[in-house]
Scaffold this motif. Structure first.
Motif, PDB file in Angstrom:
ATOM      1  N   ALA A 224       0.833  -1.211   0.000  1.00  0.00           N
ATOM      2  CA  ALA A 224       0.000   0.000   0.000  1.00  0.00           C
ATOM      3  C   ALA A 224       0.867   1.259   0.000  1.00  0.00           C
ATOM      4  O   ALA A 224       0.391   2.336   0.312  1.00  0.00           O
ATOM      5  N   ASP A 225       2.165   1.134  -0.317  1.00  0.00           N
ATOM      6  CA  ASP A 225       3.117   2.243  -0.376  1.00  0.00           C
ATOM      7  C   ASP A 225       3.436   2.817   0.996  1.00  0.00           C
ATOM      8  O   ASP A 225       3.736   3.992   1.134  1.00  0.00           O
ATOM      9  N   ASN A 226       3.365   1.987   2.022  1.00  0.00           N
ATOM     10  CA  ASN A 226       3.755   2.363   3.381  1.00  0.00           C
ATOM     11  C   ASN A 226       3.141   3.674   3.867  1.00  0.00           C
ATOM     12  O   ASN A 226       3.856   4.577   4.310  1.00  0.00           O
ATOM     13  N   PRO A 227       1.813   3.798   3.843  1.00  0.00           N
ATOM     14  CA  PRO A 227       1.202   5.042   4.312  1.00  0.00           C
ATOM     15  C   PRO A 227       1.340   5.198   5.826  1.00  0.00           C
ATOM     16  O   PRO A 227       1.285   4.219   6.576  1.00  0.00           O
ATOM     17  N   VAL A 228       1.544   6.422   6.281  1.00  0.00           N
ATOM     18  CA  VAL A 228       1.634   6.703   7.709  1.00  0.00           C
ATOM     19  C   VAL A 228       0.275   6.431   8.343  1.00  0.00           C
ATOM     20  O   VAL A 228      -0.753   6.934   7.886  1.00  0.00           O
ATOM     21  N   VAL A 229       0.285   5.619   9.396  1.00  0.00           N
ATOM     22  CA  VAL A 229      -0.910   5.351  10.190  1.00  0.00           C
ATOM     23  C   VAL A 229      -0.938   6.314  11.376  1.00  0.00           C
ATOM     24  O   VAL A 229      -1.967   6.890  11.699  1.00  0.00           O
TER      25      VAL A 229
END
Length: 182
Positions: A87-92
């Motif tokens: 998922a393109d390493n999105p910031v959680v």
């Protein structure tokens, strides 16, 4: 402050062990005692469950990590939880220390890849090291030139740590960031 690797290991403990270890290994000004006391019950993460919260819909294991990182909002290093590579390493979630370091709000960062911190003077070599670690599911520490929201640069010592499920699949990434002298 604990070394980054020890901090990563601390964050991966269950809630009960996390609650016990934090006061034993961190200075009182590096964590929120009220949030620590309010941590939820210790349950193994269910990677299929989804919970709703102020971070939007999160998998249960992400919610548990966000709860722990919030306890460490005032740690001496920035801490992020990012989603999986597919998922393109999105910031959680990004703790307050990282938000103050970069000048970005949580709303600005959530859902974005931290490439948003890169700019014209970012050296491709450390970026390549980060990319390689993400693709091989390995821990990495490197120093990269990043940009704050206001456009100013800073040298960022970055550590990435994979978070795996019971099967050993990387489901998230923990990131630790701190400004270092040029």
């Amino acid at each position: 402050m604990l070394p980054r690797e020890d901090l990563a290991d601390l964050l991966q403990l269950d809630h009960d062990r996390f609650r016990t270890r934090v006061p034993a290994v961190l200075d009182v000004d590096e964590y929120d005692t009220e949030r620590l006391d309010r941590l939820g019950d210790s349950r193994p993460p269910d990677h299929e469950a989804v919970v709703d919260g102020d971070s939007g819909s999160l998998a249960a294991h992400e919610g548990a990590y966000v709860d722990r990182i919030r306890v460490l909002d005032d740690a001496s290093v920035g801490i992020t939880l990012a989603g999986p590579a597919y998922a393109d390493n999105p910031v959680v979630y990004a703790n307050r220390t990282l938000r103050e370091l970069t000048g970005y709000s949580l709303d600005d960062l959530r859902g974005e890849n931290l490439r948003v911190l890169q700019g014209p003077d970012t050296d491709p070599e450390p970026v390549s090291e980060l990319r390689e670690a993400l693709s091989t599911w390995n821990r990495v520490t490197t120093t990269v030139t990043n940009y704050r929201a206001d456009g100013s640069t800073f040298r960022n010592r970055v550590t990435l740590v994979p978070v795996t499920d019971r099967a050993g699949t990387v489901v998230n990434w923990l990131g630790f960031q701190a400004a270092v002298e040029e």
